[in-house]
Design a protein around this motif. Structure first.
Motif, PDB file in Angstrom:
ATOM      1  N   HIS A 127      54.117  42.056  47.530  1.00  0.00           N
ATOM      2  CA  HIS A 127      53.571  41.908  48.882  1.00  0.00           C
ATOM      3  C   HIS A 127      52.087  41.541  48.838  1.00  0.00           C
ATOM      4  O   HIS A 127      51.355  42.010  47.979  1.00  0.00           O
ATOM      5  N   TYR A 128      51.691  40.719  49.798  1.00  0.00           N
ATOM      6  CA  TYR A 128      50.281  40.477  50.091  1.00  0.00           C
ATOM      7  C   TYR A 128      49.973  41.028  51.482  1.00  0.00           C
ATOM      8  O   TYR A 128      48.835  41.295  51.816  1.00  0.00           O
ATOM      9  N   HIS A 129      51.042  41.139  52.293  1.00  0.00           N
ATOM     10  CA  HIS A 129      50.997  41.698  53.651  1.00  0.00           C
ATOM     11  C   HIS A 129      51.856  42.959  53.659  1.00  0.00           C
ATOM     12  O   HIS A 129      52.708  43.143  52.802  1.00  0.00           O
ATOM     13  N   LEU A 130      51.676  43.776  54.674  1.00  0.00           N
ATOM     14  CA  LEU A 130      52.502  44.976  54.790  1.00  0.00           C
ATOM     15  C   LEU A 130      53.947  44.646  55.144  1.00  0.00           C
ATOM     16  O   LEU A 130      54.862  45.351  54.744  1.00  0.00           O
ATOM     17  N   GLU A 131      54.160  43.591  55.912  1.00  0.00           N
ATOM     18  CA  GLU A 131      55.496  43.331  56.449  1.00  0.00           C
ATOM     19  C   GLU A 131      56.233  42.159  55.808  1.00  0.00           C
ATOM     20  O   GLU A 131      57.413  41.971  56.058  1.00  0.00           O
ATOM     21  N   THR A 132      55.572  41.364  55.014  1.00  0.00           N
ATOM     22  CA  THR A 132      56.190  40.164  54.460  1.00  0.00           C
ATOM     23  C   THR A 132      56.211  40.253  52.942  1.00  0.00           C
ATOM     24  O   THR A 132      55.170  40.462  52.317  1.00  0.00           O
ATOM     25  N   SER A 133      57.385  40.079  52.349  1.00  0.00           N
ATOM     26  CA  SER A 133      57.452  40.127  50.888  1.00  0.00           C
ATOM     27  C   SER A 133      57.082  38.759  50.312  1.00  0.00           C
ATOM     28  O   SER A 133      57.116  37.738  50.984  1.00  0.00           O
ATOM     29  N   ALA A 134      56.734  38.776  49.039  1.00  0.00           N
ATOM     30  CA  ALA A 134      56.317  37.563  48.340  1.00  0.00           C
ATOM     31  C   ALA A 134      56.885  37.598  46.931  1.00  0.00           C
ATOM     32  O   ALA A 134      57.478  38.591  46.512  1.00  0.00           O
ATOM     33  N   SER A 135      56.704  36.521  46.206  1.00  0.00           N
ATOM     34  CA  SER A 135      57.155  36.517  44.817  1.00  0.00           C
ATOM     35  C   SER A 135      56.309  37.513  44.025  1.00  0.00           C
ATOM     36  O   SER A 135      55.189  37.852  44.406  1.00  0.00           O
ATOM     37  N   GLU A 136      56.860  37.975  42.908  1.00  0.00           N
ATOM     38  CA  GLU A 136      56.176  39.004  42.135  1.00  0.00           C
ATOM     39  C   GLU A 136      54.863  38.471  41.569  1.00  0.00           C
ATOM     40  O   GLU A 136      54.777  37.337  41.114  1.00  0.00           O
ATOM     41  N   HIS A 137      53.839  39.326  41.602  1.00  0.00           N
ATOM     42  CA  HIS A 137      52.506  38.963  41.130  1.00  0.00           C
ATOM     43  C   HIS A 137      51.791  40.229  40.657  1.00  0.00           C
ATOM     44  O   HIS A 137      52.243  41.338  40.908  1.00  0.00           O
ATOM     45  N   GLU A 138      50.677  40.039  39.989  1.00  0.00           N
ATOM     46  CA  GLU A 138      49.850  41.166  39.539  1.00  0.00           C
ATOM     47  C   GLU A 138      48.933  41.561  40.697  1.00  0.00           C
ATOM     48  O   GLU A 138      48.099  40.768  41.126  1.00  0.00           O
ATOM     49  N   PRO A 139      49.069  42.799  41.228  1.00  0.00           N
ATOM     50  CA  PRO A 139      48.301  43.174  42.420  1.00  0.00           C
ATOM     51  C   PRO A 139      46.900  43.717  42.148  1.00  0.00           C
ATOM     52  O   PRO A 139      46.126  43.945  43.067  1.00  0.00           O
ATOM     53  N   GLY A 140      46.549  43.931  40.892  1.00  0.00           N
ATOM     54  CA  GLY A 140      45.228  44.478  40.579  1.00  0.00           C
ATOM     55  C   GLY A 140      44.135  43.424  40.712  1.00  0.00           C
ATOM     56  O   GLY A 140      44.399  42.230  40.870  1.00  0.00           O
ATOM     57  N   LEU A 141      42.901  43.888  40.645  1.00  0.00           N
ATOM     58  CA  LEU A 141      41.768  42.968  40.683  1.00  0.00           C
ATOM     59  C   LEU A 141      41.765  42.100  39.439  1.00  0.00           C
ATOM     60  O   LEU A 141      41.990  42.584  38.332  1.00  0.00           O
ATOM     61  N   GLY A 142      41.466  40.836  39.622  1.00  0.00           N
ATOM     62  CA  GLY A 142      41.379  39.920  38.498  1.00  0.00           C
ATOM     63  C   GLY A 142      40.081  40.109  37.723  1.00  0.00           C
ATOM     64  O   GLY A 142      39.148  40.765  38.184  1.00  0.00           O
ATOM     65  N   PRO A 143      40.006  39.529  36.536  1.00  0.00           N
ATOM     66  CA  PRO A 143      38.824  39.705  35.699  1.00  0.00           C
ATOM     67  C   PRO A 143      37.535  39.186  36.341  1.00  0.00           C
ATOM     68  O   PRO A 143      36.483  39.816  36.222  1.00  0.00           O
ATOM     69  N   SER A 144      37.585  38.064  37.026  1.00  0.00           N
ATOM     70  CA  SER A 144      36.349  37.538  37.621  1.00  0.00           C
ATOM     71  C   SER A 144      35.867  38.424  38.768  1.00  0.00           C
ATOM     72  O   SER A 144      34.663  38.617  38.949  1.00  0.00           O
ATOM     73  N   ARG A 145      36.780  39.010  39.531  1.00  0.00           N
ATOM     74  CA  ARG A 145      36.384  39.918  40.614  1.00  0.00           C
ATOM     75  C   ARG A 145      35.780  41.204  40.023  1.00  0.00           C
ATOM     76  O   ARG A 145      34.795  41.716  40.530  1.00  0.00           O
ATOM     77  N   ARG A 146      36.367  41.690  38.932  1.00  0.00           N
ATOM     78  CA  ARG A 146      35.804  42.883  38.284  1.00  0.00           C
ATOM     79  C   ARG A 146      34.414  42.583  37.729  1.00  0.00           C
ATOM     80  O   ARG A 146      33.500  43.398  37.861  1.00  0.00           O
ATOM     81  N   ASP A 147      34.232  41.396  37.140  1.00  0.00           N
ATOM     82  CA  ASP A 147      32.910  41.031  36.638  1.00  0.00           C
ATOM     83  C   ASP A 147      31.896  40.946  37.776  1.00  0.00           C
ATOM     84  O   ASP A 147      30.747  41.376  37.630  1.00  0.00           O
ATOM     85  N   THR A 148      32.307  40.408  38.912  1.00  0.00           N
ATOM     86  CA  THR A 148      31.420  40.347  40.079  1.00  0.00           C
ATOM     87  C   THR A 148      31.021  41.755  40.516  1.00  0.00           C
ATOM     88  O   THR A 148      29.851  42.005  40.842  1.00  0.00           O
ATOM     89  N   LEU A 149      31.966  42.675  40.529  1.00  0.00           N
ATOM     90  CA  LEU A 149      31.656  44.065  40.886  1.00  0.00           C
ATOM     91  C   LEU A 149      30.730  44.714  39.862  1.00  0.00           C
ATOM     92  O   LEU A 149      29.834  45.484  40.231  1.00  0.00           O
ATOM     93  N   ILE A 150      30.925  44.403  38.600  1.00  0.00           N
ATOM     94  CA  ILE A 150      30.038  44.954  37.568  1.00  0.00           C
ATOM     95  C   ILE A 150      28.610  44.475  37.807  1.00  0.00           C
ATOM     96  O   ILE A 150      27.667  45.264  37.789  1.00  0.00           O
ATOM     97  N   VAL A 151      28.452  43.177  38.059  1.00  0.00           N
ATOM     98  CA  VAL A 151      27.118  42.602  38.252  1.00  0.00           C
ATOM     99  C   VAL A 151      26.450  43.136  39.515  1.00  0.00           C
ATOM    100  O   VAL A 151      25.272  43.497  39.501  1.00  0.00           O
TER     101      VAL A 151
END
Length: 174
Positions: A68-92
């Motif tokens: 899911h990306y929305h509460l009510e609509t399903s989607a194809s399976e994906h990794e829901p955690g933060l990606g590496p570039s977003r984590r690096d942005t948070l670190i910085v």
């Protein structure tokens, strides 16, 4: 009910998923379940501090969010955690400043230097400020240097301080 705008957002940036990712940091044994500073300090003292800080930010939402990306609509399976570039942005932008403030409060020069070493180990961002300086012939080789360019931009470029800035003076005299 709140109406969110999803226009021009990639699914990984949809608000419901971002809220679930943030909430995952509050789960039992996650980064924000208790005071995060001891956990962040320990990550900074690890053999590979940048990787340890990335791991500290890697809390994953419950399995529901794998489809899911929305509460009510399903989607194809994906990794829901933060990606590496977003984590690096948070670190910085969040983790290192917090660690620097903590080091200053505790008068811990070694912690401050370790936090700055993390910035030196991360790639520079490719945002508009860094691109502006690159177009002037200055290339940031790390997040540490990119943060310096951001500070110069805030201090001089956005305040019309060209005459007080060596770079501005050079450009005006060219």
């Amino acid at each position: 009910s709140t109406n969110w705008s999803f226009f021009r957002l990639r699914p990984n940036n949809f608000p419901p998923l971002r809220i679930a990712q943030g909430a995952a940091w509050y789960a039992e044994d996650a980064l924000l379940a208790a005071d995060p500073l001891p956990h962040l300090r320990a990550a900074l003292d690890a053999d590979a501090p940048t990787d340890a800080l990335r791991q500290a930010l890697s809390a994953c939402p419950p399995p529901f969010w794998r489809t899911h990306y929305h509460l009510e609509t399903s989607a194809s399976e994906h990794e829901p955690g933060l990606g590496p570039s977003r984590r690096d942005t948070l670190i910085v932008n969040a983790v290192v400043p917090t660690l620097l403030l903590d080091a200053d409060r505790r008068d811990d020069a070694a912690q401050a230097e370790s936090a700055l070493d993390v910035l030196r180990s991360l790639s520079a961002s490719r945002d508009k400020v860094v691109r502006r300086f690159r177009d002037l012939g200055t290339t940031a080789r790390s997040a540490f240097e990119a943060q310096g360019l951001h500070q110069l931009y805030r201090e001089y470029c956005t305040e019309g301080g060209c005459l007080d800035c060596n770079i501005g003076q050079h450009l005006l005299n060219s």
